[in-house]
Design an enzyme around this catalytic site. Structure first.
Site, mmCIF file in Angstrom:
data_model
loop_
_atom_site.group_PDB
_atom_site.id
_atom_site.type_symbol
_atom_site.label_atom_id
_atom_site.label_comp_id
_atom_site.label_asym_id
_atom_site.label_seq_id
_atom_site.Cartn_x
_atom_site.Cartn_y
_atom_site.Cartn_z
ATOM 1 N N LYS A 54 0.832 -1.205 0.000
ATOM 2 C CA LYS A 54 0.000 0.000 0.000
ATOM 3 C C LYS A 54 0.865 1.252 0.000
ATOM 4 O O LYS A 54 0.547 2.240 -0.683
ATOM 5 C CB LYS A 54 -0.952 -0.038 1.195
ATOM 6 C CG LYS A 54 -2.040 -1.096 1.024
ATOM 7 C CD LYS A 54 -2.716 -1.492 2.321
ATOM 8 C CE LYS A 54 -3.658 -2.658 2.090
ATOM 9 N NZ LYS A 54 -4.213 -3.214 3.337
ATOM 10 N N GLN A 98 -4.400 -1.973 9.676
ATOM 11 C CA GLN A 98 -4.223 -3.272 9.039
ATOM 12 C C GLN A 98 -4.795 -4.363 9.941
ATOM 13 O O GLN A 98 -4.472 -4.440 11.127
ATOM 14 C CB GLN A 98 -2.740 -3.531 8.773
ATOM 15 C CG GLN A 98 -2.460 -4.833 8.052
ATOM 16 C CD GLN A 98 -3.063 -4.882 6.659
ATOM 17 O OE1 GLN A 98 -2.965 -3.916 5.901
ATOM 18 N NE2 GLN A 98 -3.673 -5.997 6.324
ATOM 19 N N ASP A 121 -10.889 3.057 4.400
ATOM 20 C CA ASP A 121 -11.002 1.605 4.270
ATOM 21 C C ASP A 121 -12.436 1.139 4.532
ATOM 22 O O ASP A 121 -12.743 -0.042 4.385
ATOM 23 C CB ASP A 121 -10.039 0.916 5.235
ATOM 24 C CG ASP A 121 -9.700 -0.516 4.829
ATOM 25 O OD1 ASP A 121 -9.824 -0.842 3.629
ATOM 26 O OD2 ASP A 121 -9.318 -1.306 5.707
#
Length: 286
Positions: A54, A98, A121
């Site tokens: 990313k 994450q 996200d």
């Protein structure tokens, strides 16, 4: 019949090209470079790989990334404090925690510490509600990527029967809501579903999102169905690929299907967040 590949790498490359142009325009207009903060807890090798990927994609489209690495033994309270600091930082446009985090961490509490305006996200309750009610929130990145992939191939969804296998808060549930918003009839299946094969055999669109290799047998697939395999474990998807490809009209490979679309969606939502933040600061249009 041999299925056409839903090529996530090719489609994501086009999205990232667009994002790169948008970032350049944003920097020219504001003098500020959009920034995505990634928060990584612990030493899981796969998570480190994903975060590194990313960060590399951020650099390629001209964004900054700020990486926060925290010890696996951190408490939920301390993690929440770190995320709240990022939420309050005007230089940060998007925040990615994450996942999965270590088992002793309350992941939901950590997600909810992300400011909705920076939830690129799409993991907070606020984002899910806005997405479900079509109120302009950020989609969960993988479901949003799946929809963008289907759109890139002009796959009709209205009136179709979609079967979603999986009910996680960041994949199964939101992708079902996005399909419903496109006027598909959605059936959710999961670990307690009786006769999974029967449900799959009735589906025009199958989205497999469990992470159990080979869970969906190729012979279950209805001839001409669209198969989206969002599962991933040991470099293998949830669907028996070769057998399913002989029956489906379209199918995603694993890897190379859904995965690249997730990152592309994440960065597309980050530049959108940056524009929204700038509009809020200046009182101008987003």
């Amino acid at each position: 019949m041999t299925a056409q590949i839903l090529d996530g790498r090719a489609v994501s490359a086009k999205i990232l090209d667009r994002v790169s142009r948008e970032v350049e325009e944003f920097v020219d207009a504001t003098g500020r470079v959009p920034c995505l903060a990634t928060v990584l807890v612990g030493d899981d090798p796969a998570s480190h790989t994903y975060v590194r990927m990313k960060a590399n994609r951020c650099a390629k489209v001209g964004m900054r990334s700020r990486r926060i690495e925290l010890d696996a033994g951190i408490t939920t309270e301390t993690l929440v404090d770190h995320i709240r600091e990022l939420s309050d930082d005007p230089e940060i446009d998007g925040i990615l925690l994450q996942h999965p985090v270590p088992s002793h961490i309350d992941e939901r509490a950590a997600f909810e510490a992300i400011a909705p305006s920076k939830d690129v996200d799409g993991v907070t309750r606020t984002s899910f509600a806005r997405m479900a009610f079509d109120e302009g929130g950020f989609a969960s990145a993988t479901p949003g990527g799946i929809m963008a992939l289907l759109d890139a191939y002009d796959i009709p969804l209205s009136g179709k029967h979609a079967v979603v296998i999986g009910r996680s808060a960041i994949l199964g549930r939101p992708v079902g809501m996005l399909l419903l918003a496109r006027d598909a009839t959605v059936t959710y299946c999961h670990s307690r579903t009786v006769d999974l094969a029967k449900h799959v055999a009735e589906a025009d669109v199958v989205v497999a999102a469990v992470g159990r290799p080979g869970l969906v047998r190729g012979e279950w697939i209805k001839p001409g169905a669209v198969v989206v395999d969002a599962g991933y474990a040991d470099n293998t998807g949830d669907v028996e690929y070769e057998a399913a490809a002989e029956r489906a009209s379209y199918i995603t490979p694993v890897p190379g299907g859904v995965g690249p679309m997730t990152i592309a969606t994440l960065l597309a939502q980050t530049i959108k967040a940056a524009r929204d933040h700038e509009a809020f600061r200046t009182g101008g249009p987003a």
